[in-house]
Design a protein around this motif. Structure first.
Motif, mmCIF file in Angstrom:
data_model
loop_
_atom_site.group_PDB
_atom_site.id
_atom_site.type_symbol
_atom_site.label_atom_id
_atom_site.label_comp_id
_atom_site.label_asym_id
_atom_site.label_seq_id
_atom_site.Cartn_x
_atom_site.Cartn_y
_atom_site.Cartn_z
ATOM 1 N N SER A 247 -9.622 9.341 9.158
ATOM 2 C CA SER A 247 -10.138 10.353 8.219
ATOM 3 C C SER A 247 -8.970 11.148 7.651
ATOM 4 C CB SER A 247 -11.116 11.290 8.927
ATOM 5 O OG SER A 247 -11.492 12.354 8.076
ATOM 6 N N GLN A 248 -8.755 11.017 6.357
ATOM 7 C CA GLN A 248 -7.650 11.722 5.708
ATOM 8 C C GLN A 248 -7.870 13.228 5.642
ATOM 9 O OE1 GLN A 248 -4.642 10.311 4.334
ATOM 10 N NE2 GLN A 248 -5.365 8.695 5.708
ATOM 11 N N SER A 249 -9.057 13.678 5.974
ATOM 12 C CA SER A 249 -9.358 15.109 5.862
ATOM 13 C C SER A 249 -9.203 15.854 7.183
ATOM 14 C CB SER A 249 -10.788 15.294 5.349
ATOM 15 O OG SER A 249 -11.717 14.681 6.247
ATOM 16 N N SER A 250 -8.734 15.172 8.208
ATOM 17 C CA SER A 250 -8.545 15.843 9.502
ATOM 18 C C SER A 250 -7.195 15.446 10.097
ATOM 19 C CB SER A 250 -9.667 15.456 10.476
ATOM 20 O OG SER A 250 -9.674 14.056 10.694
ATOM 21 N N PRO A 251 -6.575 16.361 10.866
ATOM 22 C CA PRO A 251 -5.245 16.068 11.428
ATOM 23 C C PRO A 251 -5.331 15.087 12.591
ATOM 24 C CG PRO A 251 -5.988 18.215 12.169
ATOM 25 C CD PRO A 251 -7.019 17.726 11.191
ATOM 26 N N LEU A 252 -4.297 14.256 12.717
ATOM 27 C CA LEU A 252 -4.225 13.316 13.838
ATOM 28 C C LEU A 252 -3.876 14.041 15.129
ATOM 29 C CD1 LEU A 252 -4.238 10.410 14.911
ATOM 30 C CD2 LEU A 252 -1.856 10.208 14.171
ATOM 31 N N PHE A 253 -3.118 15.128 15.014
ATOM 32 C CA PHE A 253 -2.691 15.878 16.193
ATOM 33 C C PHE A 253 -3.124 17.338 16.038
ATOM 34 C CE2 PHE A 253 0.479 12.473 15.532
ATOM 35 C CZ PHE A 253 0.257 11.742 16.698
ATOM 36 N N PRO A 254 -4.383 17.635 16.255
ATOM 37 C CA PRO A 254 -4.880 19.009 16.047
ATOM 38 C C PRO A 254 -4.237 20.011 16.993
ATOM 39 C CG PRO A 254 -6.547 17.627 17.120
ATOM 40 C CD PRO A 254 -5.453 16.712 16.680
ATOM 41 N N GLN A 255 -3.742 19.545 18.158
ATOM 42 C CA GLN A 255 -3.117 20.480 19.083
ATOM 43 C C GLN A 255 -1.870 21.130 18.472
ATOM 44 O OE1 GLN A 255 -3.263 17.196 19.315
ATOM 45 N NE2 GLN A 255 -1.817 16.303 20.760
ATOM 46 N N CYS A 256 -1.191 20.398 17.585
ATOM 47 C CA CYS A 256 -0.022 20.981 16.909
ATOM 48 C C CYS A 256 -0.447 22.112 15.979
ATOM 49 C CB CYS A 256 0.721 19.904 16.119
ATOM 50 S SG CYS A 256 1.483 18.641 17.138
ATOM 51 N N LEU A 257 -1.551 21.899 15.305
ATOM 52 C CA LEU A 257 -2.064 22.926 14.401
ATOM 53 C C LEU A 257 -2.433 24.188 15.175
ATOM 54 C CD1 LEU A 257 -2.518 22.977 11.329
ATOM 55 C CD2 LEU A 257 -4.915 22.447 11.766
ATOM 56 N N ASN A 258 -3.053 24.021 16.312
ATOM 57 C CA ASN A 258 -3.412 25.176 17.150
ATOM 58 C C ASN A 258 -2.167 25.904 17.631
ATOM 59 O OD1 ASN A 258 -6.145 24.585 16.890
ATOM 60 N ND2 ASN A 258 -6.162 23.258 18.696
ATOM 61 N N TRP A 259 -1.126 25.132 17.962
ATOM 62 C CA TRP A 259 0.119 25.764 18.422
ATOM 63 C C TRP A 259 0.722 26.629 17.317
ATOM 64 C CZ3 TRP A 259 5.251 26.035 17.146
ATOM 65 C CH2 TRP A 259 6.119 26.500 18.134
ATOM 66 N N LEU A 260 0.691 26.140 16.084
ATOM 67 C CA LEU A 260 1.224 26.919 14.968
ATOM 68 C C LEU A 260 0.459 28.220 14.790
ATOM 69 C CD1 LEU A 260 1.794 24.109 12.286
ATOM 70 C CD2 LEU A 260 3.480 25.130 13.800
ATOM 71 N N LEU A 261 -0.842 28.169 14.955
ATOM 72 C CA LEU A 261 -1.656 29.371 14.810
ATOM 73 C C LEU A 261 -1.339 30.404 15.883
ATOM 74 C CD1 LEU A 261 -5.094 27.682 14.004
ATOM 75 C CD2 LEU A 261 -3.709 29.046 12.417
ATOM 76 N N GLU A 262 -0.937 29.938 17.058
ATOM 77 C CA GLU A 262 -0.750 30.843 18.206
ATOM 78 C C GLU A 262 0.697 31.278 18.406
ATOM 79 O OE1 GLU A 262 -2.261 28.593 21.436
ATOM 80 O OE2 GLU A 262 -4.344 28.578 20.699
ATOM 81 N N ASN A 263 1.656 30.727 17.668
ATOM 82 C CA ASN A 263 3.069 30.988 17.978
ATOM 83 C C ASN A 263 3.849 31.524 16.787
ATOM 84 O OD1 ASN A 263 3.883 29.851 20.887
ATOM 85 N ND2 ASN A 263 2.244 28.570 20.031
ATOM 86 N N GLN A 264 3.183 32.288 15.939
ATOM 87 C CA GLN A 264 3.896 32.971 14.852
ATOM 88 C C GLN A 264 4.530 34.246 15.393
ATOM 89 O OE1 GLN A 264 1.473 34.457 11.610
ATOM 90 N NE2 GLN A 264 3.070 33.968 10.111
ATOM 91 N N HIS A 265 5.783 34.538 14.971
ATOM 92 C CA HIS A 265 6.451 35.765 15.404
ATOM 93 C C HIS A 265 5.808 36.992 14.754
ATOM 94 C CE1 HIS A 265 9.259 33.255 17.367
ATOM 95 N NE2 HIS A 265 9.998 32.935 16.315
ATOM 96 N N GLU A 266 6.104 38.145 15.308
ATOM 97 C CA GLU A 266 5.534 39.394 14.790
ATOM 98 C C GLU A 266 5.913 39.644 13.338
ATOM 99 O OE1 GLU A 266 3.416 41.556 16.044
ATOM 100 O OE2 GLU A 266 3.126 40.274 17.797
ATOM 101 N N ASP A 267 7.124 39.183 12.946
ATOM 102 C CA ASP A 267 7.566 39.433 11.567
ATOM 103 C C ASP A 267 7.010 38.412 10.587
ATOM 104 O OD1 ASP A 267 8.974 37.223 12.317
ATOM 105 O OD2 ASP A 267 10.960 38.049 11.914
ATOM 106 N N GLY A 268 6.177 37.487 11.064
ATOM 107 C CA GLY A 268 5.559 36.494 10.189
ATOM 108 C C GLY A 268 6.285 35.172 10.144
ATOM 109 N N SER A 269 7.392 35.065 10.843
ATOM 110 C CA SER A 269 8.194 33.837 10.793
ATOM 111 C C SER A 269 7.824 32.897 11.929
ATOM 112 C CB SER A 269 9.676 34.178 10.873
ATOM 113 O OG SER A 269 9.991 34.684 12.175
#
Length: 1139
Positions: free
Chosen positions: A422-444
């Protein structure tokens, strides 16, 4: 005499003791067979083995040759021409798959003729395949529902499969029908399996159920009306093979087949081997009493028998031509006298004797006991410092496991990979979740600013933009996207700041991501002018820059930024065996997204077997990281505390080297570092992997070359210096040196890391390994403060969280100062020794104790080598005094008197001295020889005093010969001079006795071997030539012989002094290289590596002392000596910026 021998306690007194209760068992005194391998027994054993094995080999080989075997491969020929382009589709189709084969019998085959099918490239021993079965289910119907171990072939629609598992599912199902002259040859398929299998492993009341009723169908089917114990094809198949090439019995033809018969085989080609490039063969074979055809056993017997017979003949000839008297076997126990009682050890040296008695438990080996006591004392002293031990444990963990930081940049690119289904869903959703949870306080996103690396400014912008793109692509994380865009806008000035260091590929990747943002309708707050300028500059660079292999590799490396390479053949050239491109998750993710390559998918999936939800920027990278720690520990002199861990790392590296692992061979820095370390530790490594980089063009064709990776060039330079007698390595050394010198001329100092890397390059160019002493290197690196580069930059920054420079530096500084304190105490003892032995009364003698001890302490610096250092220093002081004695301080009568005293070596008679000078010198010489011999006995388990006496006697005679040449004014030939001069240079009494005190035992045969003598001669000849080059003017003025002056006297070409000196310099260099080669050589070497390195260490001392002038007679080195000996090291605060 008291009957209580050995007890000083009064009767009735009770003393607490930790000594274990005595018994013959605990003291290993039980009766035992101790065969003595006399020459007769050895020769007889080999002879009997040869006489027995050779006939056995002939018999076995004859039996094997009597087997008739015909093999016919049919998998390729049994596919119609029209289907050979897609064999898998053919075999999986429903059409007719019968095939006719004709086999001509070349030699009569007596019945029974066994029919086998042979499969190749079929791994029945694969762990998951072998485990996919249930033996209990095969035996009993009560266990038919126990299918837990059979996945994926465990059940169909909830009903258990019998027999379950992949092994049964893949049952071979090709069929064979034989005929001769149109008459069918029946094949008996009864009793083709093991009787024990039929009776015990396969139940008589277990019937197939649901077998091959699901999809896909793997192989043959079973008769559901017959119990498993009667289905012998299955029983044969279920006995899995250990190798990927195997045969299994199909049946037996119980009719003789005559020579010339033509056998027609109607073959059912049903089994799919095409999916895994396997092969299928039909085998007809007879058997002998040994079984099928196999020449190995006969050849093995013949080979072993021939070798044994050859050894028996060789040993017999040696024994007859040069027999040796067999010693008294009662001396085989070191502490057992000929009468069989434990007592002191009597040692005879020449005509002198000395008795060494010990009150300790003499049942222990003297070598191990002494070394253990000294090592325990050193460790006990250091163990008192709890902090020291804790630091050491931290460093030990660095070698055991490498921790690699995860990369937000690479994780974002992996997160952008769409699912194949399915081209509309990620193959590795755990990576997407990690990005959501590991942003620095300054937004970087990216490495934390605490790493203080200047490249992090652009790196964090690049990582943040990549993470924003990943979140935007999958329509999530609006809040995180907004904060990320604010961070980019706030730091937009850094994007175009040319003074800010940038990660590799930034000028291509960052504009590429901006274009991708436009495709996603995402506005990046950088300003249209800035964006257009960046894209225009990127496009201009891609169009105008000349093409090269290095640039091609670079463009593939930054594939996620270009998105314009459409040719997989170009990209696939850089795919590694693990499926990755350059071991880069980001590049591999971009390649899979664009080309859907299975190898790329396999690599990306494998990352999550090690990492949970985020990936590093390079993987694998363990080898370089661990080798860097090993190199750092050795460069700071603390590797002896981690010998086991280092050996484990190098053993693993060597296995990878032999396998040609890409992690080593395709990374220049890792390959060069591994070559240098493995070579230094005695591993047999070839220069082949480094050959492509013998010239700079080979380096330029690589990714590292295009990126101008200075670390890789530095490692190549060090590798070339480590083994300079390969012509290709000499070329490599030349161009890397020029490259590094050019880099130094315009090196930008933008960070602490750049500063220390520049210093590392400067040191590598300034201090050649053959003229640099270990302790000087250690001190220089410690004062610089930096030892291990923690943060590195590629396309993004990464670090090793558990590798802390502060831990290594702290340990190294404490160890350096600890060793320095021991050296200081030893120097005090040596000063007392000089005073007590009246050296100050010898007015002609130079006082060079500091130099003599320094040369030993700067190379043999570890605390446990104290005896070797003391012997080295005393030998240096004594040879200096005796050299002055023969040069200026003695008459000919005194010289001859000293030699006579040594020749008549006898500590039991009163020596006759012709002068007080001779008495002082001989007394010290005698005491030093006896002391060294006594200590060496403890290490070697035998007396070596006679050899030490011989070393000194040869030196004295050579000095007398030189004195006679100088006084009588003869002019010896250059050959005669050099033959004498390598002894008179007086390195023998310094180095040779020290080799006995370094540790490993050396037999008398080893010390007398050509290798040992060649090491000594090369070292001494090189030293003499260095001395004669630098001391030419001084010695000519003193009227002393010199190789330069003699060369000019005997030179028929009338070369100038400068030409003669250049010629001798070339000879000196050849001797140095030959010595280094002999030390590194492991094959055929009889001298222990530790002892060989003592000669190499002395050659380094000589090259340092004579680098600019006659350093031994000048005072220029005194400041260096004082710094190493007396000035403790303290850490610089600047080093903590690298943590």
């Amino acid at each position: 005499m008291s009957s209580n021998v050995g007890s000083s306690e009064p009767s009735g007194a009770k003393k607490t003791s930790k000594r274990p209760k005595y018994s013959k068992f605990t003291q290993q005194e039980l009766p035992a067979c101790k065969p003595i391998l006399t020459p007769s027994w050895v020769i007889l054993t080999f002879l009997v083995a040869g006489v027995v094995f050779i006939p056995l080999g002939v018999i076995c080989l004859f039996a094997s040759q009597g087997v008739v075997e015909l093999v016919d491969r049919y998998d390729a020929d049994c596919v119609p021409e029209s289907s050979r382009s897609n064999k898998v589709a053919y075999i999986q189709g429903q059409g007719d798959k019968t095939c006719n084969r004709t086999i001509t019998i070349t030699k009569t085959m007596k019945h029974p003729v066994y029919v086998y099918y042979q499969l190749e490239n079929f791994y029945q021993n694969h762990r998951r395949y072998v485990k996919s079965r249930n033996d209990a289910q095969l035996r009993s119907p009560r266990e038919e529902r126990d299918v837990q171990t059979c996945a994926p072939e465990d059940n169909v629609a909830g009903h258990p499969i019998v027999p379950c598992g992949l092994v049964a599912w893949s049952l071979f199902n090709d069929t064979y029908q034989f005929s001769r002259n149109s008459q069918e040859l029946p094949v008996n398929k009864k009793d083709i399996s093991w009787k024990s299998d039929r009776d015990s492993k396969f139940g008589k009341n277990v019937f197939p159920k649901n077998f091959q009723s699901g999809a896909p169908i793997g192989g043959g089917t079973l008769d559901p009306k017959k119990p498993l114990s009667e289905q012998e094809d299955l029983i044969v198949w279920m006995r899995t093979a250990a190798l990927p090439i195997f045969r299994k019995l199909y049946g037996k033809i119980e009719t003789d087949l005559n020579a010339g018969d033509t056998i027609t085989v109607l073959l059912g080609n049903n089994y799919n081997t095409y999916s895994f490039n396997g092969e299928k063969k039909l085998v007809l074979s007879t058997t002998s009493w040994l079984g099928g055809r196999n020449d190995f056993l006969g050849v093995a017997y013949l080979t072993v028998g021939s070798i044994c017979l050859a050894l028996a003949v060789t040993f017999s000839v040696l024994y007859l031509v040069k027999p040796r008297q067999l010693g008294d076997p009662s001396y085989l126990s070191w502490n057992r006298s000929p009468g069989g009682l434990y007592d002191g050890v009597s040692v005879v040296s020449g005509v002198s004797s000395m008795s060494i008695s010990s009150s300790t438990n003499l049942r222990r080996s003297p070598i191990s006991a002494t070394l253990e006591r000294r090592l325990e004392a050193v460790e006990h002293t250091r163990a008192d410092n709890v902090s020291f031990e804790q630091t050491k444990e931290k460093n030990r963990k660095m070698l055991e496991k490498v921790e690699l930081s995860v990369s937000a940049y690479d994780t974002s690119w992996v997160a952008m990979v769409p699912s194949p289904s399915s081209q509309s869903s990620p193959l590795f959703p755990q990576c997407l979740n990690w990005l959501l949870e590991n942003q620095h306080e300054d937004g970087s996103w990216g490495l934390d600013d605490t790493h203080n690396h200047p490249s992090l400014k652009k790196d964090m912008l690049s990582s943040t933009l990549a993470c924003i793109l990943a979140l935007k692509k999958w329509g999530t994380g609006e809040r995180q996207i907004s904060k990320g865009l604010q961070f980019i806008e706030l730091h937009s000035a850094s994007v175009t700041d040319e003074n800010t260091p940038k990660p590799a590929g930034f000028d291509i990747i960052f504009p590429g991501m901006i274009e991708y943002a436009r495709d996603l309708n995402l506005v990046i707050p950088l300003g249209s002018e800035v964006i257009d300028a960046m894209i225009q500059k990127r496009d201009l660079d891609l169009r105008t820059e000349s093409f090269s292999r290095g640039r091609e590799a670079y463009l593939v490396y930054v594939l996620e930024g270009t998105r314009k390479i459409q040719d997989w053949d170009l990209v696939g050239k850089y795919q590694r065996r693990n499926g990755s491109l350059f071991d880069s998750p980001a590049t591999t993710a971009a390649a899979f997204t664009q080309f859907r390559n299975d190898g790329c998918l396999r690599y990306l999936s494998s990352l999550f077997q090690t990492f949970e939800a985020a990936v590093p920027t390079v993987y694998p990278f363990d080898q370089y990281a661990r080798l860097s720690v090993v190199d750092t520990l050795e460069s700071l002199g603390i590797d002896r505390d981690f010998k086991n861990e280092i050996r484990s790392v190098l053993d693993e590296t060597y296995r990878c080297w032999l396998r040609g692992d890409e992690e080593i061979c395709l990374d220049l820095a890792t390959c060069a570092l591994a070559f240098r370390l493995l070579l230094a530790h005695g591993y047999d490594v070839s220069y082949e992997p480094l050959k492509p980089f013998a010239e700079e063009s080979g380096f330029s064709d690589t990714l590292e070359g295009y990126l101008r990776n200075t670390v890789s060039v530095l490692e190549l330079f060090k590798a070339a210096q480590s083994y300079p007698h390969e012509s290709a390595l000499k070329e490599q050394c030349l161009w890397t040196k020029q490259y590094l010198e050019m880099e130094l001329s315009n090196w930008p100092i933008t960070s602490v890391r750049d500063k220390y890397l520049k210093k590392e390059v400067e040191d590598a160019l300034a201090f050649t390994p053959y003229a640099s002493l270990e302790r000087l290197d250690h001190r220089r690196k410690l004062l610089r403060g930096f030892c291990l580069e923690n943060t590195r930059v590629m396309k993004t920054s990464y670090c090793f969280p558990n590798m802390r420079s502060s831990d290594i530096l702290k340990l190294a500084v404490e160890d350096f100062n600890f060793c320095q304190s021991i050296h200081g105490e030893e120097m005090k003892r040596l000063h007392r020794w000089i005073v007590e032995n009246r050296f100050q009364e010898l007015k002609f003698a130079r006082q060079k104790l500091a130099y003599c001890y320094f040369s030993g302490a700067a190379t043999l610096f570890s605390p446990e080598l104290s005896d070797a250092r003391i012997s080295w220093a005393k030998g240096g002081v004594l040879t200096t005094v005796i050299d002055d004695f023969f040069d200026v301080g003695a008459s000919k009568e005194e010289m001859e008197n000293l030699i006579h005293l040594v020749e008549k070596w006898d500590s039991n008679c009163v020596p006759e001295y012709c002068s007080e000078q001779v008495e002082i010198i001989f007394s010290v010489l005698r005491d030093t020889i006896l002391e060294t011999g006594e200590k060496a006995f403890i290490y070697q388990g035998r007396s070596v005093t006679h050899h030490i006496v011989k070393i000194w006697l040869e030196l004295l005679k050579s000095m007398l010969r030189e004195a006679e040449w100088s006084s009588d004014k003869p002019t010896p030939s250059l050959e005669d001079y050099m033959e004498n001069a390598h002894v008179s240079f007086a390195l023998g009494p310094i180095v040779l006795p020290a080799t006995y005190l370094i540790g490993p035992p050396m037999s008398e045969e080893t010390v007398g071997s050509p290798e040992y003598n060649q090491l000594y001669k090369l070292m001494s000849t090189m030293g003499r030539l260095l001395n004669d080059i630098q001391g030419f003017k001084r010695e000519s003025a003193q009227g002393k012989l010199n190789a330069v002056s003699l060369h000019m006297v005997h030179d028929q070409n009338s070369n100038s002094k400068e030409e003669v000196i250049e010629c001798i310099k070339g000879l000196t260099e050849r001797k140095r290289v030959e010595l280094q080669k002999l030390v590194l050589e492991e094959k055929g070497s009889v001298v222990p590596r530790e002892c060989k390195e003592a000669f190499l260490k002395m050659s380094k001392v000589l090259n340092l002392f004579y680098r600019k002038d006659d350093g031994f007679t000048s005072q220029d080195l005194m400041s260096v000596v004082k710094s190493v000996m007396y000035e403790p090291v303290t850490l610089q605060d600047e080093s903590k910026n690298l943590i």
